[in-house]
Design an enzyme around this catalytic site. Structure first.
Site, PDB file in Angstrom:
ATOM      1  N   GLU A 249     -51.128 -38.533 -21.908  1.00 24.63           N
ATOM      2  CA  GLU A 249     -51.255 -37.883 -22.975  1.00 24.63           C
ATOM      3  C   GLU A 249     -49.870 -37.117 -23.401  1.00 24.63           C
ATOM      4  O   GLU A 249     -49.812 -36.177 -22.859  1.00 24.63           O
ATOM      5  CB  GLU A 249     -52.713 -37.101 -23.032  1.00 24.63           C
ATOM      6  CG  GLU A 249     -53.899 -37.929 -23.284  1.00 24.63           C
ATOM      7  CD  GLU A 249     -54.840 -37.168 -23.097  1.00 24.63           C
ATOM      8  OE1 GLU A 249     -54.916 -35.852 -23.270  1.00 24.63           O
ATOM      9  OE2 GLU A 249     -55.978 -37.652 -22.995  1.00 24.63           O
TER      10      GLU A 249
ATOM     11  N   GLU B 164     -40.620 -32.567 -31.609  1.00 25.34           N
ATOM     12  CA  GLU B 164     -41.776 -31.812 -31.444  1.00 25.34           C
ATOM     13  C   GLU B 164     -41.467 -30.294 -31.173  1.00 25.34           C
ATOM     14  O   GLU B 164     -40.584 -30.122 -30.127  1.00 25.34           O
ATOM     15  CB  GLU B 164     -42.595 -32.261 -30.421  1.00 25.34           C
ATOM     16  CG  GLU B 164     -43.860 -31.919 -30.160  1.00 25.34           C
ATOM     17  CD  GLU B 164     -44.731 -32.032 -28.904  1.00 25.34           C
ATOM     18  OE1 GLU B 164     -44.015 -32.395 -27.942  1.00 25.34           O
ATOM     19  OE2 GLU B 164     -45.998 -32.277 -29.101  1.00 25.34           O
TER      20      GLU B 164
ATOM     21  N   LYS C 269     -51.745 -30.846  -9.927  1.00 23.29           N
ATOM     22  CA  LYS C 269     -50.689 -30.138 -10.048  1.00 23.29           C
ATOM     23  C   LYS C 269     -50.805 -29.475 -11.381  1.00 23.29           C
ATOM     24  O   LYS C 269     -50.278 -30.181 -12.407  1.00 23.29           O
ATOM     25  CB  LYS C 269     -49.509 -31.121 -10.081  1.00 23.29           C
ATOM     26  CG  LYS C 269     -48.429 -30.452  -9.330  1.00 23.29           C
ATOM     27  CD  LYS C 269     -47.763 -29.173 -10.010  1.00 23.29           C
ATOM     28  CE  LYS C 269     -46.699 -29.585 -11.193  1.00 23.29           C
ATOM     29  NZ  LYS C 269     -46.343 -28.523 -12.057  1.00 23.29           N
TER      30      LYS C 269
ATOM     31  N   CYS D 186     -51.151 -30.398 -29.022  1.00 22.44           N
ATOM     32  CA  CYS D 186     -50.557 -31.843 -29.369  1.00 22.44           C
ATOM     33  C   CYS D 186     -51.013 -32.446 -30.478  1.00 22.44           C
ATOM     34  O   CYS D 186     -50.300 -33.093 -30.998  1.00 22.44           O
ATOM     35  CB  CYS D 186     -50.986 -32.899 -27.790  1.00 22.44           C
ATOM     36  SG  CYS D 186     -52.945 -32.775 -27.589  1.00 22.44           S
TER      37      CYS D 186
HETATM   38  P1  NAD Z   1     -44.013 -30.955 -19.508  1.00 22.74           P
HETATM   39  O1  NAD Z   1     -43.853 -32.444 -19.780  1.00 22.74           O
HETATM   40  O2  NAD Z   1     -42.978 -30.245 -19.478  1.00 22.74           O
HETATM   41  O3  NAD Z   1     -44.883 -30.441 -18.230  1.00 22.74           O
HETATM   42  C1  NAD Z   1     -46.142 -31.066 -17.847  1.00 22.74           C
HETATM   43  C2  NAD Z   1     -46.412 -31.152 -16.573  1.00 22.74           C
HETATM   44  O4  NAD Z   1     -45.563 -32.096 -15.845  1.00 22.74           O
HETATM   45  C3  NAD Z   1     -46.111 -29.830 -15.622  1.00 22.74           C
HETATM   46  O5  NAD Z   1     -47.207 -29.833 -14.831  1.00 22.74           O
HETATM   47  C4  NAD Z   1     -45.041 -29.957 -15.174  1.00 22.74           C
HETATM   48  O6  NAD Z   1     -44.798 -29.445 -13.759  1.00 22.74           O
HETATM   49  C5  NAD Z   1     -44.846 -31.502 -14.696  1.00 22.74           C
HETATM   50  N1  NAD Z   1     -43.639 -32.366 -14.541  1.00 22.74           N
HETATM   51  C6  NAD Z   1     -42.613 -32.058 -15.088  1.00 22.74           C
HETATM   52  N2  NAD Z   1     -41.585 -32.794 -14.452  1.00 22.74           N
HETATM   53  C7  NAD Z   1     -42.236 -33.624 -13.531  1.00 22.74           C
HETATM   54  C8  NAD Z   1     -41.767 -34.915 -13.063  1.00 22.74           C
HETATM   55  N3  NAD Z   1     -40.622 -35.294 -12.830  1.00 22.74           N
HETATM   56  N4  NAD Z   1     -42.938 -35.497 -12.363  1.00 22.74           N
HETATM   57  C9  NAD Z   1     -44.016 -34.983 -12.081  1.00 22.74           C
HETATM   58  N5  NAD Z   1     -44.537 -33.880 -13.038  1.00 22.74           N
HETATM   59  C10 NAD Z   1     -43.516 -33.443 -13.744  1.00 22.74           C
HETATM   60  O7  NAD Z   1     -44.991 -30.509 -20.655  1.00 22.74           O
HETATM   61  P2  NAD Z   1     -45.181 -28.956 -21.042  1.00 22.74           P
HETATM   62  O8  NAD Z   1     -44.076 -28.502 -21.795  1.00 22.74           O
HETATM   63  O9  NAD Z   1     -45.987 -28.299 -19.839  1.00 22.74           O
HETATM   64  O10 NAD Z   1     -46.521 -29.237 -22.218  1.00 22.74           O
HETATM   65  C11 NAD Z   1     -45.968 -29.413 -23.517  1.00 22.74           C
HETATM   66  C12 NAD Z   1     -46.240 -30.827 -23.813  1.00 22.74           C
HETATM   67  O11 NAD Z   1     -47.644 -31.371 -23.606  1.00 22.74           O
HETATM   68  C13 NAD Z   1     -46.013 -31.215 -25.443  1.00 22.74           C
HETATM   69  O12 NAD Z   1     -45.253 -32.334 -25.370  1.00 22.74           O
HETATM   70  C14 NAD Z   1     -47.481 -31.419 -25.795  1.00 22.74           C
HETATM   71  O13 NAD Z   1     -47.448 -32.392 -26.766  1.00 22.74           O
HETATM   72  C15 NAD Z   1     -48.080 -32.290 -24.519  1.00 22.74           C
HETATM   73  N6  NAD Z   1     -49.412 -32.272 -24.644  1.00 22.74           N
HETATM   74  C16 NAD Z   1     -50.212 -33.565 -24.864  1.00 22.74           C
HETATM   75  C17 NAD Z   1     -51.409 -33.649 -25.104  1.00 22.74           C
HETATM   76  C18 NAD Z   1     -52.148 -35.006 -25.519  1.00 22.74           C
HETATM   77  O14 NAD Z   1     -53.374 -35.028 -25.482  1.00 22.74           O
HETATM   78  N7  NAD Z   1     -51.318 -35.833 -26.001  1.00 22.74           N
HETATM   79  C19 NAD Z   1     -52.088 -32.313 -24.894  1.00 22.74           C
HETATM   80  C20 NAD Z   1     -51.429 -31.187 -24.586  1.00 22.74           C
HETATM   81  C21 NAD Z   1     -50.147 -31.174 -24.570  1.00 22.74           C
END
Ligand code: NAD
Length: 503
Positions: free
Chosen positions: A266, A397, A191, A300
């Site tokens: 992550e 963040e 997804k 991240c």
């Molecule tokens: P997000 O958490 O909003 O969304 C990530 C994914 O989760 C999307 O596909 C979204 O549709 C899905 N999602 C949202 N709500 C959900 C739910 N209730 N159940 C299941 N899936 C759900 O994150 P974002 O805004 O897309 O990405 C940015 C974030 O990702 C930042 O916090 C960043 O630090 C983090 N990130 C972390 C790493 C790492 O390796 N630690 C790497 C890249 C990004």
């Protein structure tokens, strides 16, 4: 200008098919619309013009994809690792052969600059090669002997897994999760983030053309609260590998609790780069600016907090401000661009809101602090100085090209500030004192630390965070531990005495 125009025409040609066909879901080897027939639009952050209509998946689409993944697991999970390896190496080669298409599509869908995205496909292919090479031995375990028994451990793929990815570098991150899952023998329902669905479609298409059997990799597009949630709750899905925000990770953990999902998270970061006055300051400026202003700061592991010893604070932050002001903000397909548009107006609004917060809290805007141009989601590389660790700009963040500089006095002060956030993903340390480097890295609360270096990835090493930054590690064999179950079989080596009950 000519190169940019050529790149735009090539990108348009690559994406014409998406405009015509839309971005469908993909289940059991078939492109399928959402069961509801609904779609949503993905827009380019360059000009907010629609790029494609995307299938808006929900629970019924997840059911269909899980059924396909479950069926495919019966053969993929039992296939000898060396056969899986062959197929996955072919996938890596096919990714490399379509590297430009992947890079251009990613730039237009996410706003990430071509100078960084040109390597995204190659890094994705490297992920496939690296994990493919471990597939033949992934099931091997240990022989643990006592005088009476011999225990033999081995690993088995856990089953169909869900992979949920964010929008910041979607292709690279998806392959980072999907390649080890497939190498381990799991089948996958992916997804992708709703803001950046396009390269996930390319990945499944490329993989199947390269020989990945139907149903081994399936794709459900849609929003987190419906497609994402349904995937995390599905009883047929044995584990969820998730990359995204810490708050979403927490929701996924509770959504998956009922079906006892194994989770790998992550999550977010607010990573410090700590600069002592004995460091090589020129290299430290280059590394600190690279780690916040590359990839639009939507990274991240970005070094979003700059902790500088007070003896050099003014000079060092002045140099960082100079670099920030010189950085080219522009079209992601312009090879000169460093900072492209942020992913989406919703995210841009969040990043812009911190400029006002910084002013209200009493920080100084030493560079940037404003939107660039009228069209698209462009934001200037920004530096806040004179910040304290209690400010929102030091704690939260922001996930944009925005750096918060905080002075510190000595080692103890640096540690207190560095560890004084809820996150613990990465930390960067600049000093020429080896003893100090050892003391500091012993005490910093971060899953990954780099001394006198920017983030340099080595696929053998563990990747992941502590505190609110994650659960579990990727890379090397750690990925296989997540996607596989370890089982133990005990054999007697002697006719040992068995307790006799009942007489
Ligand atoms: P997000 O958490 O909003 O969304 C990530 C994914 O989760 C999307 O596909 C979204 O549709 C899905 N999602 C949202 N709500 C959900 C739910 N209730 N159940 C299941 N899936 C759900 O994150 P974002 O805004 O897309 O990405 C940015 C974030 O990702 C930042 O916090 C960043 O630090 C983090 N990130 C972390 C790493 C790492 O390796 N630690 C790497 C890249 C990004």
């Amino acid at each position: 200008m000519q190169v940019l125009n050529d790149n735009i025409s090539r990108a348009n040609a690559y994406m014409a098919r998406f405009r015509e066909e839309g971005v469908m879901n993909h289940s059991g080897g078939e492109n399928v619309p959402a069961a509801s027939g609904e779609t949503f639009e993905t827009v380019s952050p360059v000009d907010l013009k629609p790029l494609a209509k995307v299938a808006k998946g929900g629970a019924a689409d997840v059911d269909r994809a899980v059924a396909a993944a479950t069926e495919a697991f019966k053969t993929w999970g039992k296939m000898p690792g060396k056969e899986r390896r062959k197929i996955l190496i072919r996938v890596a080669e096919a990714i490399e052969s379509r590297a430009e298409e992947i890079a251009f599509t990613e730039c237009m869908d996410t706003g990430q600059a071509l100078r960084f995205m040109s390597k995204a496909a190659l890094r994705g292919a490297a992920n496939f090669r690296f994990f493919a090479d471990q597939a033949p031995t992934a099931e091997d375990g240990q022989a643990l002997r006592t005088p009476e028994q011999m225990n033999v451990t081995s690993r088995r793929p856990i089953g169909p897994v869900g992979v949920i990815t964010p929008w910041n570098t979607p292709f690279m991150l998806s392959t980072w999760k999907i390649a080890p899952a497939l190498a381990a023998g799991c089948t996958v329902v992916h997804k992708p983030a709703e803001f950046s669905p396009m390269t996930a479609k390319l990945l499944v298409e490329i993989a199947e053309e390269a020989g990945l059997p139907k149903g081994v990799l399936n794709l459900v597009n849609g929003f987190g609260e419906d497609a994402g949630k349904a995937l995390t709750e599905h009883p047929g899905i044995k584990a969820i590998a998730f990359v995204g925000e810490s708050g979403t990770g927490s929701m996924i953990m509770s959504q998956g609790a009922k079906t006892l999902k194994r989770v790998h998270f992550e999550l977010g970061g607010k990573n410090p780069v700590i600069v002592f006055d004995d460091a090589d300051l020129e290299r430290a400026v280059d590394a600190a600016t690279f780690m916040i202003y590359s990839l639009n700061g939507e990274r991240c592991t970005s070094s979003s907090r700059l902790l500088v010893q007070e003896t050099i604070y003014d000079d060092f932050t002045a140099k960082v401000a100079e670099v920030a002001k010189r950085i080219k903000v522009g079209h992601p397909l312009d090879p000169e661009t460093v900072v492209g548009p942020l992913i989406h107006p919703v995210h841009e609004k969040k990043v812009l809101s911190y400029f006002g917060k910084a002013r209200e809290e009493g920080a100084t805007i030493a560079a940037g602090g404003e939107k660039v141009g009228e069209e698209g989601c462009f934001v200037a590389p920004t530096l806040f100085t004179g910040a304290t660790n209690g400010m929102a700009v030091a704690q939260e963040e922001i996930f944009g090209p925005v750096l918060t500089a905080i002075p510190f006095k000595d080692e103890a002060d640096a540690i207190e500030i560095a560890n004084g956030v809820e996150y613990g993903l990465s930390a960067y340390l600049w000093t020429s004192d080896l003893g100090r480097a050892i003391r500091m890295t012993d005490t910093l609360e971060a899953g990954m630390m780099w001394v006198n270096s920017e983030n340099v990835r080595h696929l053998e090493t563990p990747f992941g965070g502590v505190k609110a930054s994650g659960i579990g590690r990727d890379g090397g064999d750690w990925s296989f531990d997540f996607y596989m179950e370890t089982v133990n079989v005990c054999f007697p080596r002697t006719e040992h005495a068995i307790p006799k009950l009942g007489g």
